[in-house]
Scaffold this active site. Structure first.
Site, PDB file in Angstrom:
ATOM      1  N   GLY A   1      83.163 -51.656  50.402  1.00  0.00           N
ATOM      2  CA  GLY A   1      82.817 -50.911  51.719  1.00  0.00           C
ATOM      3  C   GLY A   1      84.330 -50.730  52.172  1.00  0.00           C
ATOM      4  O   GLY A   1      84.265 -49.744  52.659  1.00  0.00           O
TER       5      GLY A   1
ATOM      6  N   SER B   1      60.851 -51.892  25.922  1.00  0.00           N
ATOM      7  CA  SER B   1      61.501 -50.530  25.662  1.00  0.00           C
ATOM      8  C   SER B   1      62.348 -50.245  26.964  1.00  0.00           C
ATOM      9  O   SER B   1      61.380 -49.875  27.817  1.00  0.00           O
ATOM     10  CB  SER B   1      60.740 -49.668  24.894  1.00  0.00           C
ATOM     11  OG  SER B   1      61.301 -48.413  24.736  1.00  0.00           O
TER      12      SER B   1
ATOM     13  N   TYR C   1      53.207 -39.118  28.010  1.00  0.00           N
ATOM     14  CA  TYR C   1      53.787 -38.562  26.839  1.00  0.00           C
ATOM     15  C   TYR C   1      52.691 -37.815  25.966  1.00  0.00           C
ATOM     16  O   TYR C   1      51.355 -38.009  26.477  1.00  0.00           O
ATOM     17  CB  TYR C   1      54.536 -39.390  26.149  1.00  0.00           C
ATOM     18  CG  TYR C   1      56.019 -40.074  27.055  1.00  0.00           C
ATOM     19  CD1 TYR C   1      56.679 -39.085  27.621  1.00  0.00           C
ATOM     20  CD2 TYR C   1      55.829 -41.556  27.286  1.00  0.00           C
ATOM     21  CE1 TYR C   1      57.588 -39.371  28.360  1.00  0.00           C
ATOM     22  CE2 TYR C   1      56.973 -41.844  28.052  1.00  0.00           C
ATOM     23  CZ  TYR C   1      57.905 -41.007  28.496  1.00  0.00           C
ATOM     24  OH  TYR C   1      59.060 -41.196  29.229  1.00  0.00           O
TER      25      TYR C   1
ATOM     26  N   GLU D   1      77.590 -44.393  52.591  1.00  0.00           N
ATOM     27  CA  GLU D   1      76.522 -45.116  52.526  1.00  0.00           C
ATOM     28  C   GLU D   1      76.524 -46.423  52.385  1.00  0.00           C
ATOM     29  O   GLU D   1      77.828 -47.254  52.188  1.00  0.00           O
ATOM     30  CB  GLU D   1      75.383 -44.328  51.440  1.00  0.00           C
ATOM     31  CG  GLU D   1      74.721 -43.274  52.048  1.00  0.00           C
ATOM     32  CD  GLU D   1      73.393 -43.424  52.747  1.00  0.00           C
ATOM     33  OE1 GLU D   1      72.957 -44.600  52.698  1.00  0.00           O
ATOM     34  OE2 GLU D   1      73.201 -42.473  53.363  1.00  0.00           O
TER      35      GLU D   1
ATOM     36  N   CYS E   1      65.757 -52.802  41.878  1.00  0.00           N
ATOM     37  CA  CYS E   1      66.083 -51.970  42.840  1.00  0.00           C
ATOM     38  C   CYS E   1      66.137 -50.488  42.338  1.00  0.00           C
ATOM     39  O   CYS E   1      66.084 -49.414  42.864  1.00  0.00           O
ATOM     40  CB  CYS E   1      67.547 -52.151  43.291  1.00  0.00           C
ATOM     41  SG  CYS E   1      68.698 -52.209  41.842  1.00  0.00           S
TER      42      CYS E   1
ATOM     43  N   ARG F   1      63.854 -54.604  32.035  1.00  0.00           N
ATOM     44  CA  ARG F   1      65.032 -54.651  33.012  1.00  0.00           C
ATOM     45  C   ARG F   1      65.653 -55.993  33.277  1.00  0.00           C
ATOM     46  O   ARG F   1      66.834 -56.001  33.472  1.00  0.00           O
ATOM     47  CB  ARG F   1      64.637 -53.725  34.247  1.00  0.00           C
ATOM     48  CG  ARG F   1      64.406 -52.266  33.960  1.00  0.00           C
ATOM     49  CD  ARG F   1      64.127 -51.610  35.263  1.00  0.00           C
ATOM     50  NE  ARG F   1      62.772 -52.123  35.966  1.00  0.00           N
ATOM     51  CZ  ARG F   1      62.710 -52.049  37.340  1.00  0.00           C
ATOM     52  NH1 ARG F   1      63.434 -51.275  38.001  1.00  0.00           N
ATOM     53  NH2 ARG F   1      61.684 -52.549  37.566  1.00  0.00           N
TER      54      ARG F   1
ATOM     55  N   HIS G   1      54.065 -40.835  34.517  1.00  0.00           N
ATOM     56  CA  HIS G   1      55.151 -40.415  35.514  1.00  0.00           C
ATOM     57  C   HIS G   1      54.711 -39.783  36.587  1.00  0.00           C
ATOM     58  O   HIS G   1      55.839 -39.421  37.626  1.00  0.00           O
ATOM     59  CB  HIS G   1      56.177 -39.912  34.447  1.00  0.00           C
ATOM     60  CG  HIS G   1      56.686 -40.742  33.472  1.00  0.00           C
ATOM     61  ND1 HIS G   1      57.331 -41.813  33.957  1.00  0.00           N
ATOM     62  CD2 HIS G   1      57.013 -40.778  32.146  1.00  0.00           C
ATOM     63  CE1 HIS G   1      57.920 -42.505  32.799  1.00  0.00           C
ATOM     64  NE2 HIS G   1      57.677 -41.768  31.935  1.00  0.00           N
TER      65      HIS G   1
ATOM     66  N   ASP H   1      76.409 -49.142  49.358  1.00  0.00           N
ATOM     67  CA  ASP H   1      76.279 -48.980  47.901  1.00  0.00           C
ATOM     68  C   ASP H   1      76.805 -49.922  47.280  1.00  0.00           C
ATOM     69  O   ASP H   1      77.959 -50.162  46.611  1.00  0.00           O
ATOM     70  CB  ASP H   1      77.163 -47.475  47.299  1.00  0.00           C
ATOM     71  CG  ASP H   1      76.925 -47.276  45.936  1.00  0.00           C
ATOM     72  OD1 ASP H   1      76.152 -47.937  45.207  1.00  0.00           O
ATOM     73  OD2 ASP H   1      77.200 -46.060  45.573  1.00  0.00           O
TER      74      ASP H   1
END
Length: 677
Positions: free
Chosen positions: A654, A29, A170, A660, A341, A315, A256, A662
């Site tokens: 970039g 999930s 939760y 930064e 990440c 993920r 959390h 990114d």
């Protein structure tokens, strides 16, 4: 080699009695944000269908609330709402009738984003928005009914089952833990009382949906919380929900509010599965294990050790929806691996943005970002093989364009070649492995060690030129910046210059923190060794104290350098780091004794060290080395030369904008531009 020969455990079906899972791979999930969109069901259908076609055995959706006080943007409380969900389940089953899809029922409790939030006691969460309302007996009965009603509606919507989440801070988990459950009635006090609600929810759900419906209970296997569950309580809960009718128990390693990383890239692969393995010995039902299982061999090894009956890869299915199919077909080297990440997934989710994936920007954008075959294939030159150039080149080649990729260095990767050298970021190697394979598989012509110029590109007659030349370090205007003590971050990371024992780092963005991590690190990277990781974060896998953590003040191994990390602004250092990982970097450096100072005005560097002003006072940092991490500027010389010659070029990454470093933005931008090239 067949799937069963190479991954015999991963591809063995699992008999649940009334139904069968075709393999042991579960898409766990994730709350993606698709649930809240006006066209959310259409987009969820596309998202989950792509993963179903990708070979996974079971999908568990993002959390859906059973009532208004549960505080999620997506709820299932009426038959009318169930009709929308049916479009999702029908799409998944049409894609592969053997794939099971289960809906997670999530009651956020004290973490709900509503003043009507409820909890066992009026104990406010450190990360909650409101003081929760304490439930009375009637209120508890309502929650139980609402869970059962939500499960029945999920069944009517065509789901194969539900997952009830009883972890993470939760609602159900707050009943389990003494620090959040202060009750003295039959719902509090002894653990038998504190687990009563979780068990009763499972019992009532099973009673409502009947025997031939998957009911998964997500249990806090190790909640990483001081004062959390003891091991005997975890096992009692597991046996209790199993007896109440759970088909499968899924272990979760999260609260959390906990100050232990569990799914960031610094966490070793499969770090927590041993806990599931122990729990598996005390229940009869199948058990799902999870966390940092991102490649098929990791999953196979976990199953072979007996650490679970099923593996959850949430993920990793964002990063590559075809992960399981690629494993089945012997194409593991083509898997776009999750590098943990957190930048486009959890960081987005916790700030209310739509979830995606740094290495796969199509994730959760399947209805709007696709790579169709080009109507008129063209010859395209891409200059620069950093993240943006790699993304553009491979997407364009996938669409049928003839792509030549130029890189003046002797390897691909750009800034990723710096990131992968930082302890805790070893997973970045996987992204470069993926792109190397895609360059070969898609027929991209790669020219390394070539500093191509505008005239050469013009002479070659390319139909399109893409400039992805990246960034170069910014040199601040400081007197003495050319002093021998001064080292640029590239030289520091690549080891081209010696670094002294006393160091000042100018700049506290992501690069500054990375450099501080690198030069203060000692010994084996915790990301590569579960024992080192456990010691650094106070996890006791062997004895499993309450919450699994020792509560002892921790010290991480250090190189012994004296390091001060500096920034011009007076803001808290690390403010620009990732929402869900920044605190881990700050805490690690603090444990190594790194000083962090903001509001610094740099005056000069000389033999004595770095002269500065802090709070209006002159300060001398007596250091041997000053490392410059003061940002970047775009490298646009080639782009400007092409423009001067009247040649249009596409600017990405970039080189387009150096705010930064990114990679998330660079890969997304390049992929979107290449999708319409």
């Amino acid at each position: 080699m067949t799937d069963h020969a190479r991954y015999p455990h991963l591809f063995t079906p699992l008999d649940l009695g009334f139904t069968q899972l075709k393999n042991r791979a579960v898409m766990g999930s994730m709350h993606t944000g698709l649930e809240e969109l006006a066209d959310g069901f259409e987009r969820q259908a596309a998202f989950f269908t792509e993963r179903a076609r990708g070979g996974v055995g079971m999908i568990i959706t993002g959390g859906v609330a059973p009532n208004d006080e549960a505080g999620r943007g997506s709820a299932l409380t009426t038959p009318a709402q169930a009709l929308g969900h049916r479009s999702v389940t029908e799409a998944v089953h049409a894609a592969d009738p053997d794939v099971k899809i289960c809906m997670q029922i999530l009651h956020a409790g004290a973490l709900a984003r509503t003043p009507d939030c409820v909890a066992p006691s009026a104990v406010r969460s450190r990360i909650g928005s409101y003081m929760p309302n304490e439930l009375d007996e009637a209120g508890i009965e309502k929650q139980i009914r609402d869970f059962a009603n939500c499960a029945a509606l999920a069944q009517s919507a065509g789901y194969d089952g539900v997952e009830i989440i009883g972890s993470a801070g939760y609602l159900l988990s707050t009943f389990l833990v003494e620090k959040t459950n202060l009750r003295t009635d039959r719902w509090g006090g002894s653990f038998e009382n504190r687990m009563r609600l979780a068990v009763e929810v499972v019992r009532r759900v099973r009673q409502t949906v009947g025997p031939k419906f998957i009911v998964i209970f997500r249990i806090p296997g190790m909640d990483m919380l001081e004062g959390g569950l003891a091991w005997d309580e975890v096992t009692a809960l597991a046996q209790g929900v199993e007896a109440a009718g759970a088909t499968i128990i899924s272990t979760h390693f999260c609260w959390h509010e906990a100050q232990v990383p569990t799914i960031a890239t610094m966490v070793p692969r499969a770090a927590f599965t041993q806990v599931t393995g122990r729990l598996r010995q005390v229940v009869k039902c199948p058990v799902i294990t999870s966390n940092r299982i991102n490649m098929p061999q990791v999953a196979e090894d976990v199953l072979a050790r007996g650490d679970g009956d099923l593996v959850s890869m949430a993920r990793p299915m964002l990063a590559d929806p075809d992960l399981v199919a690629k494993a089945r077909d012997g194409r593991e080297d083509e898997i776009n691996t999750c590098i943990a990440c957190n930048q486009a997934c959890l960081d987005h989710s916790f700030t209310g943005r739509l979830v995606s994936c740094l290495v796969n920007p199509r994730a959760c954008h399947e209805t709007e970002l696709n790579y169709p075959a080009a109507e008129q294939p063209r010859r395209i030159a891409v200059v620069g093989a950093g993240p943006a150039g790699l993304a553009y080149a491979t997407v364009a080649a996938q669409r049928g364009h003839q792509v030549t990729l130029f890189e003046q260095a002797d390897e691909i990767g750009g800034q990723f070649n710096l990131a992968r050298r930082i302890p805790g970021k070893e997973e970045f190697d996987e992204t470069l492995r993926y792109y190397r394979r895609m360059i070969d598989a898609l027929g991209v012509e790669l020219r390394l060690g070539v500093a191509v110029d505008a005239s050469a590109l013009e002479a070659a007659g390319y139909d399109e030129v893409v400039v992805a030349t990246g960034v170069e370090p910014r040199t601040p205007d400081i007197d003495g910046v050319d002093h021998p003590k001064v080292v640029g971050y590239v030289d520091a990371i690549l080891g081209r210059r010696p670094i002294g024992r006393r160091v000042a780092i100018i700049g506290a963005g992501g690069i500054g923190f990375d450099v501080a991590e690198l030069i203060t690190h000692a010994g084996t990277s915790a990301a590569l060794d579960v024992d080192v990781f456990a010691r650094e974060w106070g996890i006791d896998f062997a004895n499993h104290p309450r919450g699994g953590v020792t509560g002892v003040a921790l010290q991480v191994a250090s190189s012994g350098r004296e390091v001060v990390l500096l920034q011009r602004t007076a803001d808290r250092l690390g403010r620009t780091l990732g929402r869900t990982t920044g605190w881990t970097h700050r805490l690690t450096l603090q444990r190594r004794g790194v000083r962090m100072i903001g509001g610094v005005e740099y005056v000069k560097v000389d033999d004595a060290g770095l002269h500065a002003r802090v709070g209006g006072e002159d300060v001398l940092f007596e250091v041997d080395t000053v490392i410059i991490c003061a940002g970047q500027t775009p490298k646009r010389e080639l782009y400007d030369a092409l423009a001067d010659a009247g040649r249009r070029a596409v600017l990405v990454g970039g080189a387009f904008e150096a705010v930064e470093l990114d990679a998330k933005r660079a890969i997304d931008q390049a992929s979107r531009l290449a999708s319409v090239a």
